[in-house]
Design a protein around this motif. Structure first.
Motif, PDB file in Angstrom:
ATOM      1  N   ALA A  61      35.374  43.799  32.958  1.00 42.63           N
ATOM      2  CA  ALA A  61      35.204  43.425  33.971  1.00 42.63           C
ATOM      3  C   ALA A  61      33.260  43.169  33.989  1.00 42.63           C
ATOM      4  O   ALA A  61      32.779  44.101  34.028  1.00 42.63           O
ATOM      5  N   SER A  62      32.955  42.452  35.258  1.00 38.81           N
ATOM      6  CA  SER A  62      31.780  41.504  34.898  1.00 38.81           C
ATOM      7  C   SER A  62      30.964  41.983  36.380  1.00 38.81           C
ATOM      8  O   SER A  62      29.715  41.479  36.759  1.00 38.81           O
ATOM      9  N   SER A  63      31.707  42.379  37.206  1.00 33.59           N
ATOM     10  CA  SER A  63      31.880  42.148  38.820  1.00 33.59           C
ATOM     11  C   SER A  63      32.730  42.517  39.341  1.00 33.59           C
ATOM     12  O   SER A  63      33.963  43.524  39.326  1.00 33.59           O
ATOM     13  N   GLU A  64      32.479  43.266  40.742  1.00 35.34           N
ATOM     14  CA  GLU A  64      33.329  43.789  41.506  1.00 35.34           C
ATOM     15  C   GLU A  64      34.531  43.294  41.515  1.00 35.34           C
ATOM     16  O   GLU A  64      35.626  43.510  41.752  1.00 35.34           O
ATOM     17  N   THR A  65      34.554  41.614  42.256  1.00 29.68           N
ATOM     18  CA  THR A  65      35.904  41.123  41.837  1.00 29.68           C
ATOM     19  C   THR A  65      36.990  41.016  41.054  1.00 29.68           C
ATOM     20  O   THR A  65      38.157  41.580  40.908  1.00 29.68           O
ATOM     21  N   GLN A  66      36.346  41.590  40.061  1.00 34.81           N
ATOM     22  CA  GLN A  66      36.775  41.382  39.045  1.00 34.81           C
ATOM     23  C   GLN A  66      37.055  42.568  38.187  1.00 34.81           C
ATOM     24  O   GLN A  66      39.024  42.461  37.744  1.00 34.81           O
ATOM     25  N   GLN A  67      36.166  43.363  38.937  1.00 35.50           N
ATOM     26  CA  GLN A  67      37.096  45.136  39.008  1.00 35.50           C
ATOM     27  C   GLN A  67      38.099  45.317  39.899  1.00 35.50           C
ATOM     28  O   GLN A  67      39.240  45.816  39.169  1.00 35.50           O
ATOM     29  N   SER A  68      38.184  44.598  40.749  1.00 32.24           N
ATOM     30  CA  SER A  68      39.035  44.711  41.738  1.00 32.24           C
ATOM     31  C   SER A  68      41.400  44.531  40.981  1.00 32.24           C
ATOM     32  O   SER A  68      42.111  44.734  41.752  1.00 32.24           O
ATOM     33  N   PHE A  69      40.991  43.348  40.164  1.00 38.54           N
ATOM     34  CA  PHE A  69      41.751  42.975  38.742  1.00 38.54           C
ATOM     35  C   PHE A  69      42.346  43.273  38.277  1.00 38.54           C
ATOM     36  O   PHE A  69      44.036  43.316  37.163  1.00 38.54           O
ATOM     37  N   VAL A  70      41.443  44.789  37.543  1.00 41.21           N
ATOM     38  CA  VAL A  70      42.234  45.659  36.298  1.00 41.21           C
ATOM     39  C   VAL A  70      43.009  45.926  36.883  1.00 41.21           C
ATOM     40  O   VAL A  70      43.829  47.069  37.642  1.00 41.21           O
ATOM     41  N   GLY A  71      43.896  45.942  36.070  1.00 40.35           N
ATOM     42  CA  GLY A  71      45.342  46.878  36.964  1.00 40.35           C
ATOM     43  C   GLY A  71      46.499  45.748  37.263  1.00 40.35           C
ATOM     44  O   GLY A  71      48.016  46.962  37.563  1.00 40.35           O
ATOM     45  N   ASN A  72      46.208  45.226  38.251  1.00 41.84           N
ATOM     46  CA  ASN A  72      46.721  43.896  39.108  1.00 41.84           C
ATOM     47  C   ASN A  72      46.590  43.100  39.124  1.00 41.84           C
ATOM     48  O   ASN A  72      46.424  42.356  39.727  1.00 41.84           O
ATOM     49  N   GLN A  73      46.551  42.222  37.296  1.00 44.31           N
ATOM     50  CA  GLN A  73      46.343  40.533  37.284  1.00 44.31           C
ATOM     51  C   GLN A  73      48.137  39.844  37.491  1.00 44.31           C
ATOM     52  O   GLN A  73      47.143  38.781  37.527  1.00 44.31           O
ATOM     53  N   ALA A  74      48.878  40.580  37.724  1.00 46.49           N
ATOM     54  CA  ALA A  74      49.882  39.641  38.592  1.00 46.49           C
ATOM     55  C   ALA A  74      50.330  40.265  39.758  1.00 46.49           C
ATOM     56  O   ALA A  74      51.518  39.678  39.530  1.00 46.49           O
ATOM     57  N   GLY A  75      49.326  40.656  40.244  1.00 41.18           N
ATOM     58  CA  GLY A  75      50.234  40.965  42.151  1.00 41.18           C
ATOM     59  C   GLY A  75      51.721  42.017  41.533  1.00 41.18           C
ATOM     60  O   GLY A  75      52.064  41.917  42.135  1.00 41.18           O
ATOM     61  N   GLY A  76      51.443  42.663  40.577  1.00 40.36           N
ATOM     62  CA  GLY A  76      51.595  43.638  40.649  1.00 40.36           C
ATOM     63  C   GLY A  76      54.021  43.181  40.317  1.00 40.36           C
ATOM     64  O   GLY A  76      54.476  44.499  40.052  1.00 40.36           O
ATOM     65  N   ARG A  77      53.810  41.931  39.197  1.00 40.13           N
ATOM     66  CA  ARG A  77      54.730  41.434  38.212  1.00 40.13           C
ATOM     67  C   ARG A  77      54.496  42.006  37.048  1.00 40.13           C
ATOM     68  O   ARG A  77      53.314  42.592  36.655  1.00 40.13           O
ATOM     69  N   VAL A  78      55.419  42.055  36.065  1.00 40.10           N
ATOM     70  CA  VAL A  78      54.609  42.714  34.936  1.00 40.10           C
ATOM     71  C   VAL A  78      54.818  40.929  34.546  1.00 40.10           C
ATOM     72  O   VAL A  78      54.716  40.270  34.160  1.00 40.10           O
TER      73      VAL A  78
END
Length: 131
Positions: A61-78
């Motif tokens: 992740a190279s920005s705060e926005t990208q960092q916010s998706f680490v671990g949650n790239q599918a919105g909580g789905r597999v």
């Protein structure tokens, strides 16, 4: 026309900790780890061992926005599905290596499956398809 997916980008917090998890814990192979000085990043590719050609591009992740998706790239789905030729072998190995399973194994008509988290919380299916 012949096409295939080359890589799936997985946003990670840190290259080295991600490599350690995917290679040392899940048993993937490190395909590439190349520094790209013009972008101050690395091209890191891992893939499961075996016959398949699918691979993950571990993208720091190279920005705060990208960092916010680490671990949650599918919105909580597999998000990703790791197919195995021996579910119970891999399940027991991952348990012994500290992998956290969030859903217990189930034998379904399509195969045996359980859900686990990667080091950041991204959900994966470990699955052995029925024949």
């Amino acid at each position: 026309m012949s096409q295939r997916l080359a890589h799936t980008a997985l946003v990670v917090r840190d290259y080295d900790e991600a490599i350690a998890f995917y290679v040392d814990v899940l048993g993937f192979e490190l395909v590439s780890d190349t520094f790209q000085p013009e972008q101050d990043k690395r091209w890191v590719v891992v893939r499961p061992k075996g016959e398949g050609s699918a691979s993950l591009l571990l993208a720091r992740a190279s920005s705060e926005t990208q960092q916010s998706f680490v671990g949650n790239q599918a919105g909580g789905r597999v998000f990703l599905f790791l197919q195995t030729d021996d579910f119970w072998r891999d399940y027991k190995l991952y348990i012994s290596r500290g992998v956290e399973f969030t859903r217990d194994p189930k034998v379904m008509d399509y195969g045996t499956v359980a859900v686990f988290k990667d080091l950041y919380g991204t959900l994966w299916d470990l699955i052995e398809f029925a024949e």
